[in-house]
Design an enzyme around this catalytic site. Sequence first.
Site, short mmCIF file in Angstrom:
data_model
loop_
_atom_site.label_atom_id
_atom_site.label_comp_id
_atom_site.label_asym_id
_atom_site.label_seq_id
_atom_site.Cartn_x
_atom_site.Cartn_y
_atom_site.Cartn_z
N MET A 181 -6.11 -4.17 12.47
CA MET A 181 -5.30 -4.37 13.40
C MET A 181 -4.75 -3.01 13.91
O MET A 181 -3.70 -3.18 14.68
CB MET A 181 -4.19 -5.42 13.10
CG MET A 181 -5.08 -6.93 12.84
SD MET A 181 -3.85 -8.26 12.14
CE MET A 181 -2.75 -8.38 13.69
N GLU A 182 -4.93 -2.11 13.64
CA GLU A 182 -4.38 -0.78 13.73
C GLU A 182 -5.44 0.41 14.20
O GLU A 182 -4.92 1.43 15.19
CB GLU A 182 -3.57 -0.09 12.51
CG GLU A 182 -2.49 -1.17 12.33
CD GLU A 182 -2.87 -2.34 11.45
OE1 GLU A 182 -4.09 -2.21 10.60
OE2 GLU A 182 -2.32 -3.43 11.10
N GLY A 194 -11.19 -7.22 7.39
CA GLY A 194 -12.04 -8.12 7.41
C GLY A 194 -13.46 -7.83 7.51
O GLY A 194 -13.73 -6.97 8.53
N ASP A 227 -11.49 -9.36 2.97
CA ASP A 227 -11.67 -10.89 3.38
C ASP A 227 -13.00 -10.66 4.25
O ASP A 227 -13.37 -9.74 4.72
CB ASP A 227 -10.65 -11.63 4.12
CG ASP A 227 -10.17 -10.74 5.18
OD1 ASP A 227 -10.58 -11.09 6.36
OD2 ASP A 227 -9.32 -9.94 5.05
N GLU A 282 0.92 -1.23 -0.07
CA GLU A 282 -0.08 -0.01 0.02
C GLU A 282 0.95 1.21 -0.09
O GLU A 282 0.76 2.09 -0.78
CB GLU A 282 -1.04 -0.13 1.08
CG GLU A 282 -1.93 -1.08 1.20
CD GLU A 282 -2.66 -1.32 2.63
OE1 GLU A 282 -3.67 -1.86 2.55
OE2 GLU A 282 -2.04 -1.28 3.76
N1 SAH Z 1 -0.49 -12.58 5.69
C1 SAH Z 1 -0.23 -11.03 5.97
C2 SAH Z 1 -0.91 -10.81 7.40
C3 SAH Z 1 -1.31 -9.39 7.22
S1 SAH Z 1 -2.30 -9.04 8.84
C4 SAH Z 1 1.30 -11.00 5.95
O1 SAH Z 1 1.92 -11.93 6.04
O2 SAH Z 1 1.56 -9.94 5.76
C5 SAH Z 1 -3.53 -8.36 8.14
C6 SAH Z 1 -3.47 -6.83 8.00
O3 SAH Z 1 -4.77 -6.39 7.28
C7 SAH Z 1 -3.34 -5.99 9.18
O4 SAH Z 1 -2.75 -4.88 8.97
C8 SAH Z 1 -5.10 -5.79 9.37
O5 SAH Z 1 -5.35 -4.37 9.72
C9 SAH Z 1 -5.56 -6.07 8.05
N2 SAH Z 1 -6.52 -7.03 8.17
C10 SAH Z 1 -7.22 -7.48 6.94
N3 SAH Z 1 -8.18 -8.68 7.18
C11 SAH Z 1 -8.13 -8.65 8.60
C12 SAH Z 1 -8.80 -9.78 9.38
N4 SAH Z 1 -9.52 -10.77 8.75
N5 SAH Z 1 -8.51 -9.86 10.92
C13 SAH Z 1 -7.76 -8.59 11.20
N6 SAH Z 1 -7.06 -7.73 10.44
C14 SAH Z 1 -7.13 -7.83 8.98
#
Ligand code: SAH
Length: 259
Positions: A198-199, A81, A222, A16
């Site tokens: 998550m932020e 999500g 998702d 991003e």
């Molecule tokens: N597989 C990814 C993990 C990303 S964590 C990697 O390896 O980099 C997910 C990121 O997208 C976080 O910044 C969060 O804010 C957002 N996010 C998207 N879908 C989410 C979900 N289902 N639960 C929590 N955070 C989610």
Amino acid sequence: MRNTGPIAIVSAMQEEVSKLVELMNGEPTTVGSRVFWLAHWHGHPVIAVLSGIGKVAAATTVATLIERFGVKEVIFSGVAGGLGDDVKVGDVVVAKELVQHDFDASPLFPRYEIPLYARSHFPSSPLQHQCLVQAAQASLPGLARAMQGEHLLAGLGVNAQDILVHEGLVVSGDQFISNNAQREDLRARLPLALAAEMEGAAVAQVCFDFKVPFAAVRVISDRADDSASLNFTQFIEEVAAPYGAHVIQTYLEMRPTHD
Ligand code: SAH
């Protein structure tokens, strides 16, 4: 409230930030382990930065933006999500208020309440929020052009014409919500939540501390269920990064250069 200083754009994922930096032609400055990208873009001084994932990473990044760079507002752009029944992959959620869904100091304080703040919900700033909602809506028609990932959206059953912009509660915690049990637990505890990430609530709390206007926009990547990790990385690269950058550019175009 400050009326000078740059507009900060914060994202949790490299894809991003890279997209924004490429478009705005940013110059890097490093503080600690964060790289801050400065530019003049659509008539505004702007700083883009990768916060990294999770509440602590986001909070320290935003404190640095405020203290070191004197930013006048903070806009978070990312993915989330979908939790609400009608919040589907490809939709946009603009956060009206945010809660840390994993914060629990009970029985000393009610669940979710942050001690000494006497609140669990942190609001976004009305002016920035409204402008972001309008920018998200205004960007929908041009979206197909901004995305290379239309085939990916179609593969996920999303038709670009059906994309909705929602506003409401967004919940944050240090967990990737990726199974049905976690999803249903969250929905039962916080039934108004439209999206999980998550932020955001951490950023909202820091901005509340410093009285800096804040707003957040999330593209739904998702449904926070058993299928959440399918196509995740590809979705970020091909859909969410160009899509988010398009909304941010529209926001900057619509935002007055002086309040
Ligand atoms: N597989 C990814 C993990 C990303 S964590 C990697 O390896 O980099 C997910 C990121 O997208 C976080 O910044 C969060 O804010 C957002 N996010 C998207 N879908 C989410 C979900 N289902 N639960 C929590 N955070 C989610």
